[in-house]
Design a protein around this motif. Structure first.
Motif, PDB file in Angstrom:
ATOM      1  N   LYS A 111       0.789  -1.238   0.000  1.00  0.00           N
ATOM      2  CA  LYS A 111       0.000   0.000   0.000  1.00  0.00           C
ATOM      3  C   LYS A 111       0.830   1.303   0.000  1.00  0.00           C
ATOM      4  O   LYS A 111       0.402   2.287  -0.606  1.00  0.00           O
ATOM      5  N   GLY A 335      -8.970  -6.740   3.941  1.00  0.00           N
ATOM      6  CA  GLY A 335      -8.692  -5.968   2.727  1.00  0.00           C
ATOM      7  C   GLY A 335      -9.388  -6.531   1.500  1.00  0.00           C
ATOM      8  O   GLY A 335      -9.359  -5.916   0.441  1.00  0.00           O
ATOM      9  N   ALA A 380       0.203 -12.049   5.218  1.00  0.00           N
ATOM     10  CA  ALA A 380      -1.092 -11.436   5.567  1.00  0.00           C
ATOM     11  C   ALA A 380      -2.202 -12.376   5.091  1.00  0.00           C
ATOM     12  O   ALA A 380      -2.038 -13.068   4.085  1.00  0.00           O
ATOM     13  N   GLU A 382      -4.745 -11.760   3.463  1.00  0.00           N
ATOM     14  CA  GLU A 382      -5.094 -11.456   2.063  1.00  0.00           C
ATOM     15  C   GLU A 382      -4.142 -12.212   1.130  1.00  0.00           C
ATOM     16  O   GLU A 382      -4.561 -12.841   0.157  1.00  0.00           O
TER      17      GLU A 382
HETATM   18  C1  LIG Z   1      -1.915  -7.252   2.464  1.00  0.00           C
HETATM   19  C2  LIG Z   1      -3.004  -6.922   1.514  1.00  0.00           C
HETATM   20  N1  LIG Z   1      -3.088  -7.615   0.373  1.00  0.00           N
HETATM   21  C3  LIG Z   1      -4.068  -7.381  -0.517  1.00  0.00           C
HETATM   22  C4  LIG Z   1      -5.023  -6.430  -0.280  1.00  0.00           C
HETATM   23  C5  LIG Z   1      -6.114  -6.268  -1.281  1.00  0.00           C
HETATM   24  O1  LIG Z   1      -6.226  -5.037  -1.791  1.00  0.00           O
HETATM   25  P1  LIG Z   1      -6.081  -4.684  -3.319  1.00  0.00           P
HETATM   26  O2  LIG Z   1      -6.853  -5.723  -4.072  1.00  0.00           O
HETATM   27  O3  LIG Z   1      -6.631  -3.381  -3.503  1.00  0.00           O
HETATM   28  O4  LIG Z   1      -4.644  -4.727  -3.576  1.00  0.00           O
HETATM   29  C6  LIG Z   1      -4.962  -5.649   0.875  1.00  0.00           C
HETATM   30  C7  LIG Z   1      -5.944  -4.579   1.135  1.00  0.00           C
HETATM   31  O5  LIG Z   1      -6.084  -4.058   2.193  1.00  0.00           O
HETATM   32  C8  LIG Z   1      -3.929  -5.915   1.787  1.00  0.00           C
HETATM   33  O6  LIG Z   1      -3.818  -5.209   2.919  1.00  0.00           O
END
Ligand SMILES: Cc1ncc(COP(=O)(O)O)c(C=O)c1O
Length: 449
Positions: A111, A335, A380, A382
């Motif tokens: 980010k 996220g 993470a 995500e």
């Molecule tokens: C570690 C991480 N990966 C992925 C994402 C996914 O977001 P984006 O699809 O916008 O990259 C986020 C969003 O908060 C995140 O914090």
């Protein structure tokens, strides 16, 4: 054994961001105003500085990265590319697995690549205060860091479920001088109306965006900053894919498939778009966005104009959506809890230029733990989504004997997500059924265009 860590020199930090619009088969449909007509730059001027509005609407292929932004990038960029030798061996796969580690940034994810750029352009435009929303807290921390570096005050509306699950993300933002509120709040009309309807709501990114935009639009000294979805955000993230390409080239490799977790689409666009440039020029490469099966925007959404926020304050964007008032189940990959997705990613998906898969929560943690036990890094939640999809592909390669080259974006580390891992180890995490009736209900509220 070939290299494990493939590094670039600071002098190799890209000098330009790559704008995928220049290579897309069709121009993106414009955002629409409340009257259903395309909006012009002036409609965004209350909340964004001119330079970012220009980038949002640009079709130029290469956009120069200002030197002061590159200077700050040097704190963690170029980020390392790893060859996952140990994971490959554990899986017994003939596939080669590479990952770009964006968790090395001070805030712990990809980010800051856009947070620094956005804070820079706002500062240049004389803005002294930014508001934003955050899901898991990764974006809020990135903007808090950027605000601190560029001398801007930052207020963060943090989705309530994450505010409660991730107290140390809150402390991190406070360390960098930001103010953090649990959304929905009583401070905005949007927050009050949501709370009146559902006082126990977990909150959502869509709701937090409504509160943030409302505040930014009503204050002269304040602009809005968004961590994903918009064209300029994906543009800034393309530094990831450009570096990854250069790093793979250094070891004579090129991916057959590129994977990234996909919430609003910025880290997927960030790693995938520079490879899309090759695809547009006729090179074979598959680009795969990985989303949660409880919030399956690309794989189960409809392609329609919808609001970017829950209340309907933003312009309408053409995207795959689950309905702007859909509140996704409280999974730990905060996220990825977003009802829509980047219009650029959506259009490429619609035109079958990129692919998507959805994976359930427990399987993502299983893959993340496997990764941590062999590669060391704790991802993470995500990022675990991409790891799941890569592990599945590597196992398919094991069956078929195909030695594919797989690349994924390790979008962040999970050091502030250990309570989620705790719950996984205690057997307290669950998969959620596909939230069919909630999605159908939300889709019935799509704006008529
Ligand atoms: C570690 C991480 N990966 C992925 C994402 C996914 O977001 P984006 O699809 O916008 O990259 C986020 C969003 O908060 C995140 O914090």
């Amino acid at each position: 054994m070939s290299l494990t860590k493939i590094l670039l020199d600071e002098s190799e930090i890209p000098t330009h961001w790559y704008n995928v619009v220049a290579d897309m088969p069709n121009p993106p449909p414009p955002p629409l105003g409340p009257d259903g007509r395309p909006i012009g730059p002036e409609a965004l001027a209350a909340i964004f500085p001119e330079a970012l509005i220009e980038q949002e609407m640009s079709a130029e292929r290469w956009i120069p990265i200002p030197e002061p932004v590159r200077e700050i990038y040097r704190l963690w960029r170029p980020s390392p590319l790893y060859r996952a030798h140990r994971l490959e061996e554990a899986l017994g796969t003939p596939a080669k697995i590479f990952y770009k580690h964006e968790g090395v940034s001070p805030a712990g994810s990809h980010k800051p690549n856009t947070a620094i750029a956005q804070a820079y352009y706002n500062h240049e435009a004389g803005i002294r205060r930014l508001t934003t929303e955050t899901g898991a807290g990764q974006w809020g921390s990135a903007l808090a860091l950027a605000g601190q570096m560029l001398g801007l005050q930052v207020r963060v509306y943090m989705v309530r479920v994450s505010y409660e699950q991730k107290p140390y993300r809150r402390s991190m933002m406070q360390t960098w001088g930001a103010e953090v509120l649990a959304s929905p709040t009583e401070l905005t009309e949007s927050g009050r109306s949501i709370l009146a309807h559902d006082p126990q709501t977990t909150g959502s990114l869509g709701i937090a965006i409504s509160e943030t935009v409302e505040e930014a639009a009503s204050r002269e000294d304040t602009n809005y900053s968004l961590g994903s979805v918009l064209n300029h955000v994906l543009l800034h993230q393309t530094i990831i894919g450009q570096e990854a390409k250069a790093q793979m080239e250094k070891v004579g490799e090129y991916p057959d498939m590129v994977f990234a977790p996909c919430g609003g689409g910025s880290n997927f666009g960030g790693i995938a778009f520079p490879f899309f440039a090759d695809k547009a020029a006729g090179h074979e490469v598959r680009l795969v966005a990985v989303e949660p099966s409880s919030c399956p925007t690309l794989t189960h959404g409809v392609y329609a104009y919808d609001f970017g926020d829950a209340v309907g304050m933003t312009p309408l964007m053409k995207m795959y959506t689950l309905g702007h008032d859909f509140v996704p189940p409280g999974i730990h990959a905060g996220g990825l809890r977003y009802h829509g997705d980047s219009p650029l990613v959506c259009q490429l998906y619609h035109e079958q230029q990129v692919e998507a898969v959805a994976v359930p929560q427990l399987a993502t943690f299983e893959a993340g733990v496997l990764f941590a036990r062999h590669e060391g890094i704790i991802p993470a939640p995500e990022s675990n989504h991409a790891i799941r999809a890569v592990v599945d592909e590597a196992l398919r390669c094991k069956e078929s004997g195909e030695p594919k080259t797989l690349l994924f974006n390790l979008s962040g580390h999970g050091h502030f997500d250990m309570s989620a891992y705790d719950r996984y180890f205690r057997g307290e995490l669950q998969d959620y059924d596909y939230p069919d009736s909630a999605i159908q209900e939300a889709l019935s509220h799509l704006p008529k265009v």
